[in-house]
Design a protein around this motif. Structure first.
Motif, PDB file in Angstrom:
ATOM      1  N   ARG A 276       0.056 -12.305   3.369  1.00 33.14           N
ATOM      2  CA  ARG A 276      -0.509 -12.682   2.069  1.00 33.14           C
ATOM      3  C   ARG A 276       0.417 -13.708   1.409  1.00 33.14           C
ATOM      4  NH1 ARG A 276       2.453 -10.770  -2.030  1.00 33.14           N
ATOM      5  NH2 ARG A 276       3.788  -8.966  -1.648  1.00 33.14           N
TER       6      ARG A 276
ATOM      7  N   LEU B  55      -2.333  -4.472   8.149  1.00 31.51           N
ATOM      8  CA  LEU B  55      -1.681  -5.419   7.249  1.00 31.51           C
ATOM      9  C   LEU B  55      -1.803  -6.858   7.743  1.00 31.51           C
ATOM     10  CD1 LEU B  55       1.584  -3.401   6.494  1.00 31.51           C
ATOM     11  CD2 LEU B  55      -0.474  -3.572   5.091  1.00 31.51           C
TER      12      LEU B  55
ATOM     13  N   PRO C 154      -5.769 -10.099  -1.552  1.00 25.90           N
ATOM     14  CA  PRO C 154      -4.365  -9.938  -1.933  1.00 25.90           C
ATOM     15  C   PRO C 154      -3.694 -11.228  -2.419  1.00 25.90           C
ATOM     16  CG  PRO C 154      -4.809  -8.726   0.075  1.00 25.90           C
ATOM     17  CD  PRO C 154      -6.058  -9.499  -0.233  1.00 25.90           C
TER      18      PRO C 154
ATOM     19  N   ALA D  82      -0.368  -7.455   3.295  1.00 28.57           N
ATOM     20  CA  ALA D  82      -1.194  -6.480   2.571  1.00 28.57           C
ATOM     21  C   ALA D  82      -2.468  -6.246   3.370  1.00 28.57           C
ATOM     22  CB  ALA D  82      -1.536  -6.988   1.181  1.00 28.57           C
ATOM     23  N   ASN D  83      -3.081  -5.099   3.145  1.00 34.89           N
ATOM     24  CA  ASN D  83      -4.355  -4.787   3.794  1.00 34.89           C
ATOM     25  C   ASN D  83      -5.500  -5.282   2.910  1.00 34.89           C
ATOM     26  OD1 ASN D  83      -6.590  -3.701   4.969  1.00 34.89           O
ATOM     27  ND2 ASN D  83      -6.018  -1.544   4.630  1.00 34.89           N
TER      28      ASN D  83
ATOM     29  N   ARG E 234      -3.492  -5.290  -3.271  1.00 37.52           N
ATOM     30  CA  ARG E 234      -4.014  -4.993  -1.930  1.00 37.52           C
ATOM     31  C   ARG E 234      -5.505  -4.723  -2.023  1.00 37.52           C
ATOM     32  NH1 ARG E 234      -1.545   0.887  -0.261  1.00 37.52           N
ATOM     33  NH2 ARG E 234      -1.939   2.001  -2.180  1.00 37.52           N
TER      34      ARG E 234
ATOM     35  N   ASP F 259      -0.938   2.066   3.748  1.00 32.38           N
ATOM     36  CA  ASP F 259      -1.708   1.318   4.731  1.00 32.38           C
ATOM     37  C   ASP F 259      -1.071   1.447   6.104  1.00 32.38           C
ATOM     38  OD1 ASP F 259      -3.875   0.006   3.257  1.00 32.38           O
ATOM     39  OD2 ASP F 259      -2.232  -0.853   2.095  1.00 32.38           O
TER      40      ASP F 259
END
Ligand code: GTP
Ligand code: MG
Length: 370
Positions: free
Chosen positions: A78, A75, A311, A248-249, A277, A70
């Motif tokens: 999370r 991002l 996520p 996280a994406n 993710r 990513d």
């Protein structure tokens, strides 16, 4: 067809070169990291690792879903994923219950956890924490070891009236091996025989130095029964999580890890997964272990149907072709043909592995080579 070195392929897949070399050996292609492999072998290998191949042109193999890193700007923060570990009866489930404000223990047969449960709690502040409960028996050692790898933080529960027991020590060792930070929850402090300092001293013998002993491991005295010390515990979890800068994406095809799976008489194969993710949605087509499927429904930890899970969210998935294994990776793919193809290939590999037994000393052979 283009050839690619094992090393280059490992880089593109974001996997360890040694893992690729090992897998190639098991596939009957003994090569070293700097040697090239042909496109067919590369494709098989990529699929074996759970990545999906995106063909840009006939001669070009590019790693698509599952392998792409990513971009930093995609991002987003999370919630932490926390695994509760500890010896049988030290109060893992009771502590989770207390944290959830509900009573799972009462619903469990004999008060013993039958499956790994996954729950997300939302605190008064609005902060969220995802928890994994692991069964407390020896037979689940391996599952616990796997649990640690999808975990950001481990809470080791030690009964203050009992001390460090074999599974406590095992949990400490797994946590250290996984390089995951731990927080020690000294439980059952309501019991007259509980002695937190005795536990802190005993931990020193296993190279766990809590803050009071001049170390860096956070500890907290709790009583799951009397519900004391819980705010302090969640504060410490969030403090630890902040240091980890967990991100996280959410805007990509989902990847998740199976924490438990079973065959339900009415609903068919069910898997509880934790999204690592991306965002998992109903209608998504996916591969999970040697199975595939299309998300028919998503059920959250409160038993409610939801349309999506981002996520760190644990969710039950309906719509699988079969029951996957705990620890299996679930990856959303472009279409059903691709899902079937990957699942079929993995089934063939699994069958091949069962019929051709690898040399017993494979692991030691490789540690000698590398
Ligand atoms: P397994 O899942 O079987 O490994 O056990 P566990 O670690 O999940 O322990 P569980 O939560 O089932 O608790 C075991 C027993 O300890 C139960 O009888 C609980 O009521 C009791 N217990 C748990 N926490 C406390 C506590 O803080 N104080 C007291 N007095 N008892 C507790
Ligand atoms: Mg339990």
């Amino acid at each position: 067809p283009e050839a690619i070195t094992v090393q280059e392929l490992a880089n593109r897949m974001a996997e360890r070169t040694s893992d690729l070399v090992k897998t190639l050996f098991k596939m009957g292609t003994p090569v070293t990291a700097t040697q090239t492999i042909d496109q067919d072998t590369a494709e098989l290998l990529v699929t074996e690792f759970g990545h999906i191949i995106k063909r840009v042109s006939d001669s070009d193999v590019e790693i698509g879903v599952g392998g792409e890193a990513d971009v930093d700007t995609d991002l987003q923060p999370r919630p932490p994923v926390v695994t509760i570990m500890g010896h049988v009866d030290h109060g893992k489930t009771s502590l989770l219950d207390a944290l959830r404000g509900t009573d799972v223990v009462a619903g469990e047969a004999g008060g013993i956890t039958q499956h790994i449960g996954a729950y997300q709690v939302t605190l008064k502040s609005g902060a969220k924490i995802s928890f994994l409960d692991t069964p407390g028996h020896e037979a689940f050692t391996e599952m616990r070891a796997r649990g640690a790898t999808i975990t950001d933080i481990v809470v080791i529960v030690v009964a203050g009236d009992d001390g460090l027991m074999p599974q406590t020590i095992e949990a400490i060792n797994h946590t250290k091996a996984a390089g995951v930070p731990m927080i020690v929850a000294i439980n059952k402090m309501d019991k007259p025989g509980s002695d937190a300092n005795k536990i802190r001293t005993a931990l020193l013998q296993h190279d766990v130095q809590v803050e009071a002993m001049g170390g860096e491991v956070q500890d907290v005295e709790v009583s799951a029964l009397k519900k004391t010390g819980l705010d302090e515990l969640t504060d410490k979890i969030l403090l630890q999580a902040e240091l980890l800068e967990l991100r996280a994406n959410p805007d990509r095809m989902a990847e998740a890890t199976v924490v438990e799976a079973k065959l339900d008489k009415g609903k068919g194969p069910l898997a509880t997964v934790l999204v690592r993710r991306g965002t998992l949605r109903t209608g998504d087509i996916f591969v999970v272990g040697t199975e595939s499927g299309k998300v028919r429904a998503l059920v959250n930890d409160k038993g409610q149907q939801v349309k999506e899970a981002g996520p760190s969210v644990p969710v039950e998935v309906l719509g699988l072709t079969g029951v996957p294994m705990a620890g299996d990776n679930l990856a959303v793919v472009e279409n059903e043909a691709r899902a079937r193809e990957v699942a079929l290939y993995r089934q063939q590999v699994a069958t091949a592995k069962r019929t051709t037994s690898a040399p017993a000393s494979l692991e030691s052979m490789f540690s000698a080579i590398s």
